[in-house]
Scaffold this motif. Structure first.
Motif, PDB file in Angstrom:
ATOM      1  N   MET A  88      30.432 -34.175   3.431  1.00  0.00           N
ATOM      2  CA  MET A  88      31.850 -34.155   3.798  1.00  0.00           C
ATOM      3  C   MET A  88      32.425 -32.769   3.491  1.00  0.00           C
ATOM      4  O   MET A  88      31.845 -31.987   2.739  1.00  0.00           O
ATOM      5  CB  MET A  88      32.624 -35.209   3.009  1.00  0.00           C
ATOM      6  CG  MET A  88      32.741 -34.911   1.526  1.00  0.00           C
ATOM      7  SD  MET A  88      33.874 -36.009   0.643  1.00  0.00           S
ATOM      8  CE  MET A  88      33.847 -35.277  -0.997  1.00  0.00           C
ATOM      9  N   LYS A  89      33.592 -32.480   4.050  1.00  0.00           N
ATOM     10  CA  LYS A  89      34.305 -31.246   3.764  1.00  0.00           C
ATOM     11  C   LYS A  89      35.216 -31.460   2.556  1.00  0.00           C
ATOM     12  O   LYS A  89      35.813 -32.527   2.392  1.00  0.00           O
ATOM     13  CB  LYS A  89      35.160 -30.833   4.961  1.00  0.00           C
ATOM     14  CG  LYS A  89      34.370 -30.532   6.225  1.00  0.00           C
ATOM     15  CD  LYS A  89      33.557 -29.249   6.087  1.00  0.00           C
ATOM     16  CE  LYS A  89      32.879 -28.898   7.411  1.00  0.00           C
ATOM     17  NZ  LYS A  89      32.030 -27.687   7.273  1.00  0.00           N
ATOM     18  N   ALA A  90      35.315 -30.423   1.722  1.00  0.00           N
ATOM     19  CA  ALA A  90      36.185 -30.501   0.548  1.00  0.00           C
ATOM     20  C   ALA A  90      36.652 -29.102   0.182  1.00  0.00           C
ATOM     21  O   ALA A  90      35.948 -28.111   0.407  1.00  0.00           O
ATOM     22  CB  ALA A  90      35.460 -31.147  -0.627  1.00  0.00           C
ATOM     23  N   LEU A  91      37.836 -29.035  -0.404  1.00  0.00           N
ATOM     24  CA  LEU A  91      38.388 -27.773  -0.902  1.00  0.00           C
ATOM     25  C   LEU A  91      37.829 -27.550  -2.307  1.00  0.00           C
ATOM     26  O   LEU A  91      38.016 -28.381  -3.192  1.00  0.00           O
ATOM     27  CB  LEU A  91      39.908 -27.841  -0.907  1.00  0.00           C
ATOM     28  CG  LEU A  91      40.761 -26.591  -1.176  1.00  0.00           C
ATOM     29  CD1 LEU A  91      40.811 -26.257  -2.657  1.00  0.00           C
ATOM     30  CD2 LEU A  91      40.281 -25.390  -0.367  1.00  0.00           C
ATOM     31  N   THR A  92      37.164 -26.432  -2.528  1.00  0.00           N
ATOM     32  CA  THR A  92      36.480 -26.181  -3.799  1.00  0.00           C
ATOM     33  C   THR A  92      36.938 -24.870  -4.421  1.00  0.00           C
ATOM     34  O   THR A  92      37.274 -23.910  -3.734  1.00  0.00           O
ATOM     35  CB  THR A  92      34.954 -26.115  -3.612  1.00  0.00           C
ATOM     36  OG1 THR A  92      34.642 -25.047  -2.703  1.00  0.00           O
ATOM     37  CG2 THR A  92      34.418 -27.426  -3.064  1.00  0.00           C
ATOM     38  N   TRP A  93      36.937 -24.852  -5.773  1.00  0.00           N
ATOM     39  CA  TRP A  93      37.213 -23.626  -6.519  1.00  0.00           C
ATOM     40  C   TRP A  93      35.957 -22.762  -6.497  1.00  0.00           C
ATOM     41  O   TRP A  93      34.852 -23.238  -6.750  1.00  0.00           O
ATOM     42  CB  TRP A  93      37.591 -23.983  -7.954  1.00  0.00           C
ATOM     43  CG  TRP A  93      38.053 -22.819  -8.774  1.00  0.00           C
ATOM     44  CD1 TRP A  93      39.322 -22.339  -8.875  1.00  0.00           C
ATOM     45  CD2 TRP A  93      37.249 -21.987  -9.618  1.00  0.00           C
ATOM     46  NE1 TRP A  93      39.364 -21.258  -9.736  1.00  0.00           N
ATOM     47  CE2 TRP A  93      38.106 -21.021 -10.206  1.00  0.00           C
ATOM     48  CE3 TRP A  93      35.892 -21.968  -9.941  1.00  0.00           C
ATOM     49  CZ2 TRP A  93      37.648 -20.049 -11.095  1.00  0.00           C
ATOM     50  CZ3 TRP A  93      35.436 -20.993 -10.824  1.00  0.00           C
ATOM     51  CH2 TRP A  93      36.308 -20.051 -11.387  1.00  0.00           C
ATOM     52  N   GLN A  94      36.135 -21.469  -6.183  1.00  0.00           N
ATOM     53  CA  GLN A  94      35.006 -20.554  -6.117  1.00  0.00           C
ATOM     54  C   GLN A  94      35.086 -19.441  -7.155  1.00  0.00           C
ATOM     55  O   GLN A  94      34.071 -19.027  -7.705  1.00  0.00           O
ATOM     56  CB  GLN A  94      34.926 -19.938  -4.709  1.00  0.00           C
ATOM     57  CG  GLN A  94      34.661 -20.950  -3.616  1.00  0.00           C
ATOM     58  CD  GLN A  94      33.286 -21.576  -3.707  1.00  0.00           C
ATOM     59  OE1 GLN A  94      32.300 -20.893  -4.027  1.00  0.00           O
ATOM     60  NE2 GLN A  94      33.186 -22.870  -3.443  1.00  0.00           N
ATOM     61  N   ASP A 152      37.718 -22.359  -1.294  1.00  0.00           N
ATOM     62  CA  ASP A 152      37.141 -22.439   0.051  1.00  0.00           C
ATOM     63  C   ASP A 152      36.844 -23.895   0.395  1.00  0.00           C
ATOM     64  O   ASP A 152      36.530 -24.707  -0.488  1.00  0.00           O
ATOM     65  CB  ASP A 152      35.830 -21.648   0.137  1.00  0.00           C
ATOM     66  CG  ASP A 152      36.048 -20.143   0.153  1.00  0.00           C
ATOM     67  OD1 ASP A 152      37.044 -19.694   0.752  1.00  0.00           O
ATOM     68  OD2 ASP A 152      35.218 -19.415  -0.442  1.00  0.00           O
ATOM     69  N   VAL A 153      36.915 -24.199   1.691  1.00  0.00           N
ATOM     70  CA  VAL A 153      36.495 -25.503   2.193  1.00  0.00           C
ATOM     71  C   VAL A 153      35.013 -25.409   2.548  1.00  0.00           C
ATOM     72  O   VAL A 153      34.613 -24.580   3.371  1.00  0.00           O
ATOM     73  CB  VAL A 153      37.324 -25.919   3.421  1.00  0.00           C
ATOM     74  CG1 VAL A 153      36.800 -27.234   3.991  1.00  0.00           C
ATOM     75  CG2 VAL A 153      38.795 -26.041   3.050  1.00  0.00           C
ATOM     76  N   LYS A 168      32.161 -23.092 -10.310  1.00  0.00           N
ATOM     77  CA  LYS A 168      32.105 -22.838  -8.883  1.00  0.00           C
ATOM     78  C   LYS A 168      31.664 -24.096  -8.149  1.00  0.00           C
ATOM     79  O   LYS A 168      30.655 -24.709  -8.490  1.00  0.00           O
ATOM     80  CB  LYS A 168      31.133 -21.689  -8.599  1.00  0.00           C
ATOM     81  CG  LYS A 168      31.086 -21.285  -7.132  1.00  0.00           C
ATOM     82  CD  LYS A 168      30.191 -20.076  -6.919  1.00  0.00           C
ATOM     83  CE  LYS A 168      30.182 -19.673  -5.445  1.00  0.00           C
ATOM     84  NZ  LYS A 168      29.343 -18.466  -5.212  1.00  0.00           N
ATOM     85  N   GLY A 169      32.439 -24.485  -7.152  1.00  0.00           N
ATOM     86  CA  GLY A 169      32.125 -25.682  -6.371  1.00  0.00           C
ATOM     87  C   GLY A 169      32.888 -26.919  -6.787  1.00  0.00           C
ATOM     88  O   GLY A 169      32.800 -27.958  -6.120  1.00  0.00           O
ATOM     89  N   ASP A 170      33.667 -26.853  -7.878  1.00  0.00           N
ATOM     90  CA  ASP A 170      34.484 -28.011  -8.278  1.00  0.00           C
ATOM     91  C   ASP A 170      35.476 -28.358  -7.174  1.00  0.00           C
ATOM     92  O   ASP A 170      36.157 -27.478  -6.628  1.00  0.00           O
ATOM     93  CB  ASP A 170      35.254 -27.707  -9.563  1.00  0.00           C
ATOM     94  CG  ASP A 170      34.399 -27.810 -10.810  1.00  0.00           C
ATOM     95  OD1 ASP A 170      33.233 -28.227 -10.705  1.00  0.00           O
ATOM     96  OD2 ASP A 170      34.913 -27.474 -11.908  1.00  0.00           O
ATOM     97  N   VAL A 171      35.569 -29.643  -6.852  1.00  0.00           N
ATOM     98  CA  VAL A 171      36.504 -30.120  -5.829  1.00  0.00           C
ATOM     99  C   VAL A 171      37.869 -30.328  -6.469  1.00  0.00           C
ATOM    100  O   VAL A 171      38.000 -31.024  -7.479  1.00  0.00           O
ATOM    101  CB  VAL A 171      36.006 -31.429  -5.188  1.00  0.00           C
ATOM    102  CG1 VAL A 171      36.998 -31.911  -4.125  1.00  0.00           C
ATOM    103  CG2 VAL A 171      34.623 -31.226  -4.571  1.00  0.00           C
ATOM    104  N   LEU A 172      38.893 -29.722  -5.871  1.00  0.00           N
ATOM    105  CA  LEU A 172      40.236 -29.755  -6.425  1.00  0.00           C
ATOM    106  C   LEU A 172      41.078 -30.865  -5.778  1.00  0.00           C
ATOM    107  O   LEU A 172      40.677 -31.493  -4.819  1.00  0.00           O
ATOM    108  CB  LEU A 172      40.919 -28.402  -6.219  1.00  0.00           C
ATOM    109  CG  LEU A 172      40.190 -27.173  -6.770  1.00  0.00           C
ATOM    110  CD1 LEU A 172      41.024 -25.924  -6.563  1.00  0.00           C
ATOM    111  CD2 LEU A 172      39.846 -27.357  -8.243  1.00  0.00           C
ATOM    112  N   GLY A 173      42.278 -31.045  -6.332  1.00  0.00           N
ATOM    113  CA  GLY A 173      43.255 -31.941  -5.713  1.00  0.00           C
ATOM    114  C   GLY A 173      43.416 -33.252  -6.445  1.00  0.00           C
ATOM    115  O   GLY A 173      42.437 -33.870  -6.873  1.00  0.00           O
TER     116      GLY A 173
END
Length: 391
Positions: free
Chosen positions: A1-7, A13-14, A54-59
């Motif tokens: 799936m697509k997700a907004l992640t901390w880089q 980035d999505v 890096k890669g943690d999904v936010l929101g």
């Protein structure tokens, strides 16, 4: 799936990430239909990066449709429409029974000395994948997913995930006397709702914010507003017979306008190696305190200051002599969302929309545009007050 992640610091980035799945019998998985960017997400963007990977999904402001149900879930079925509080709590422990779900003893993060786990909000709060994504796993779903109706648009319900209960708790904690005056510092999303709630409860509401578009939105709902300036405290007192408001809600928090030195320090710490930055943030970290100081200055003697904006500093200077002399009461804390839902839901579903849930969103975009919207929201450009993403 697509997700907004901390880089990295100031970079999200999505990207493609694994789909969530049922991990415990009490889980559900939802398909997200709307998810918002919160002001506290900006703290992750600029300040709290050392506690992210890096890669943690936010929101943490999502709602959607149940797609999978664990075998022990009793109150939810595939196809149900649900709102997900940002707090993950069990509903059964001592703290939850007190209504303090942000202190849940089942999901409390004792390793870090912090409260209940939160979606998408750093290792300090469990490193739980967040809701700015196409799907989300919801633990202990019978307690943590609020089933809602299917007739009204998402915007009526979405803000039950965080900012509407946060504003409600902020006003309740303010302990305004009947017919009294409530001051609100900051007219971002929480400040907008706090102001409207105050008006709904019969208080005179006076609010301060430097952004014209935010003041204009509040004025549509009958709020008296003032630009942020050196005269803001004086204006708040003049609007209240020279005494100051009976209570003030600080709806801004740790990244207030002003205090350039603290702002530079916050940004600099975010660029240090993680072990060093973590040590600094947890021992000598400071916040930008201009909103809190304005609240302390403006509130009347014997009044209450309610802190709804997030603070994270551990070495913040606080003027205890003045607080003691003025006999000011202070209430604060993460919102115990579950404790307020039953009070707010009838207002959300009222055909008249008394809290103006459909007059808050200024930008609605697809998930792929989330990185651009983080910058737009942070910089308060293009009249941006509230962003909703539609995965």
């Amino acid at each position: 799936m697509k997700a907004l992640t901390w880089q990295a610091n100031k970079r999200v980035d999505v990207v493609d990430v694994p789909d969530p799945r049922i991990e415990q019998p009490t889980d559900v998985v939802i398909r997200i239909t709307s998810t918002a960017i919160c002001g506290s997400d900006l703290h992750l963007y600029d300040v709290l990066g050392p506690f992210l990977s890096k890669g943690d999904v936010l929101g943490h402001e999502p709602m959607g449709i149940v797609e999978e149900v664990g075998p022990a879930v009793r109150s939810l079925s595939v196809g149900d429409r649900v709102v997900i509080p940002f707090v993950i709590a069990c509903g059964d422990c001592y703290m939850c029974r007190l209504g303090l779900t942000t202190q849940c003893e089942t999901t409390q993060n004792r390793e870090h000395g912090t409260g209940a786990s939160l979606y998408g909000y750093t290792e300090l709060y469990g490193s739980v994948p967040g809701g700015q994504a196409e799907r989300l796993r919801v633990p202990m779903a019978d307690f943590n997913a609020l089933r809602v109706g299917s007739e009204l648009p998402d915007d009526r319900y979405l803000f039950l995930s965080d900012i509407l209960p946060t504003a409600w708790q902020g006003v309740q904690y303010a302990n305004v006397p009947e017919g009294g005056t409530l001051g609100v510092i900051g007219l971002g999303p929480v400040g907008q709702f706090a102001s409207r709630i105050g008006t709904h409860l019969g208080y005179q509401v006076v609010a301060v914010d430097p952004v014209p578009e935010r003041r204009a939105m509040a004025e549509r709902h009958g709020i008296d507003t003032f630009d942020l300036s050196d005269d803001a405290a004086a204006w708040l007192r003049e609007a209240t017979d020279g005494r100051g408001p009976d209570a003030v809600v600080d709806a801004v928090g740790m990244e207030a306008h002003g205090n350039t030195v603290a702002g530079v320090a916050q940004s600099a710490v975010g660029l240090l190696p993680d072990p060093v930055a973590k040590k600094l943030l947890t021992t000598v970290g400071v916040d930008r305190l201009s909103a809190m100081m304005l609240a302390f200055d403006a509130v009347r003697r014997g009044g209450t200051v309610s802190l709804s904006g997030v603070y994270a500093g551990v070495a913040d200077p606080v003027p205890f002599m003045n607080l003691f002399d003025k006999q000011i009461a202070i209430r604060m804390g993460q919102c115990n969302v579950h404790a307020w839902r039953d009070d707010i839901l009838p207002l959300v579903e009222d055909p008249a929309d008394p809290l103006g849930t459909e007059d808050l969103v200024t930008h609605r975009v697809g998930l792929e545009e989330a990185p651009r919207m983080y910058d737009l929201f942070r910089d308060k450009e293009d009249g941006c007050i509230k962003v909703v993403l539609t995965p």
